[in-house]
Design a protein around this motif. Sequence first.
Motif, PDB file in Angstrom:
ATOM      1  N   THR A  71      40.201 114.485  15.424  1.00  0.00           N
ATOM      2  CA  THR A  71      40.706 114.274  14.071  1.00  0.00           C
ATOM      3  C   THR A  71      40.866 112.788  13.775  1.00  0.00           C
ATOM      4  O   THR A  71      40.656 112.343  12.639  1.00  0.00           O
ATOM      5  CB  THR A  71      42.051 114.998  13.889  1.00  0.00           C
ATOM      6  N   LYS A  75      39.131 111.273  10.469  1.00  0.00           N
ATOM      7  CA  LYS A  75      39.911 110.606   9.423  1.00  0.00           C
ATOM      8  C   LYS A  75      39.505 109.136   9.284  1.00  0.00           C
ATOM      9  O   LYS A  75      39.522 108.589   8.184  1.00  0.00           O
ATOM     10  CB  LYS A  75      41.400 110.739   9.713  1.00  0.00           C
ATOM     11  N   LYS A  94      50.211 113.338   7.675  1.00  0.00           N
ATOM     12  CA  LYS A  94      50.122 114.283   6.550  1.00  0.00           C
ATOM     13  C   LYS A  94      49.136 115.404   6.874  1.00  0.00           C
ATOM     14  O   LYS A  94      49.390 116.577   6.563  1.00  0.00           O
ATOM     15  CB  LYS A  94      49.680 113.552   5.278  1.00  0.00           C
ATOM     16  N   HIS A  95      48.025 115.046   7.487  1.00  0.00           N
ATOM     17  CA  HIS A  95      47.021 116.068   7.818  1.00  0.00           C
ATOM     18  C   HIS A  95      47.598 117.117   8.770  1.00  0.00           C
ATOM     19  O   HIS A  95      47.484 118.328   8.521  1.00  0.00           O
ATOM     20  CB  HIS A  95      45.795 115.424   8.458  1.00  0.00           C
ATOM     21  N   PHE A  99      47.928 120.821   7.294  1.00  0.00           N
ATOM     22  CA  PHE A  99      46.786 121.661   7.633  1.00  0.00           C
ATOM     23  C   PHE A  99      47.172 122.807   8.565  1.00  0.00           C
ATOM     24  O   PHE A  99      46.612 123.906   8.472  1.00  0.00           O
ATOM     25  CB  PHE A  99      45.688 120.809   8.274  1.00  0.00           C
TER      26      PHE A  99
END
Length: 311
Positions: A71, A75, A94-95, A99
């Motif tokens: 990730t 990102k 935030k992800h 998610f």
Amino acid sequence: MANKDQIDGFNFEQRHGKERVRVGRVWRSGEDGRHYFVEWNVSISLLSDCINAYVRADNSDIVATDTMKNTVYVKAKECSKQVSVEEFAILLAKHFTSFYPQVTTAIIKIVEKPWERISMDGQPHDHGFKLGSERHTTEVIVKKNGALRVTSGVEGLAVLKTTQSGFEGFIRDQNTILPETRERMLATEVSASWRYYFESLSSISNQQLQFTEKYLQVKKVLMDTFFGPPKEGVYSPSVQATLYYMGKAVLGRFPDISSIRLKMPNIHFLPVNLSSKANPVIVKFEDDVYLPTDEPHGSIEASLSRTQSKM
């Protein structure tokens, strides 16, 4: 900080994550033709509802740490425009909290390696960089409800002045041999971290945060306070006093910083005096020849926060 549960009559806390994920990112500017480069060392820690993985060998709620690593690269790729280390940490946190339903809190720590653009014949190079010294750091904590905490910092800021430092009036007892002085060298390696006021993702959604600019400004205030004016300097009665002056100057200059923590080891440069029976004065110290040492060294640290700060 960890998830706390009662399991089989025990207090149980857990978290999991991925450490030392290294990523380099280049942005190529179409406007001025310059390249911009960062190298980050990313650590991810997730608080999540995955108790079954521990007590029932059921991994269905686990976010694999390899996925976390991947990730970071995904990102980084998605950041088509240059971002600060703080903005990237917020984006990652935030992800993970939005998610994955299981994830209640994401803690992202990043250390930025100090690559600096080189200049040749006084002209900044479009794509050439050299490795500097001090490192830009951040820790971002995001909760699923949008609560946010951003801490920025600097590590390895090595500073030294050859005069305008002393140490007097300290406790003396049978074990004290250190002489009092108003003339000594002062050297330290500053580690500082400061927390910003905002406390939710919504409070920063429409702000121009300019984290990189603020990092450079805070670092300048720290150094200006340590050294004083170029000609006369400023006297330091102790590392403790100088540390306090530096922290106070940052809080006085930046109203959006709620607290600052400083760690400043006193790195000793010992006077060199050499003598022998045949020659009582081989080298006489006259504030000129020193023995640099790494250890042992003094350890001084403190934090300052505004009275209304929640830190």
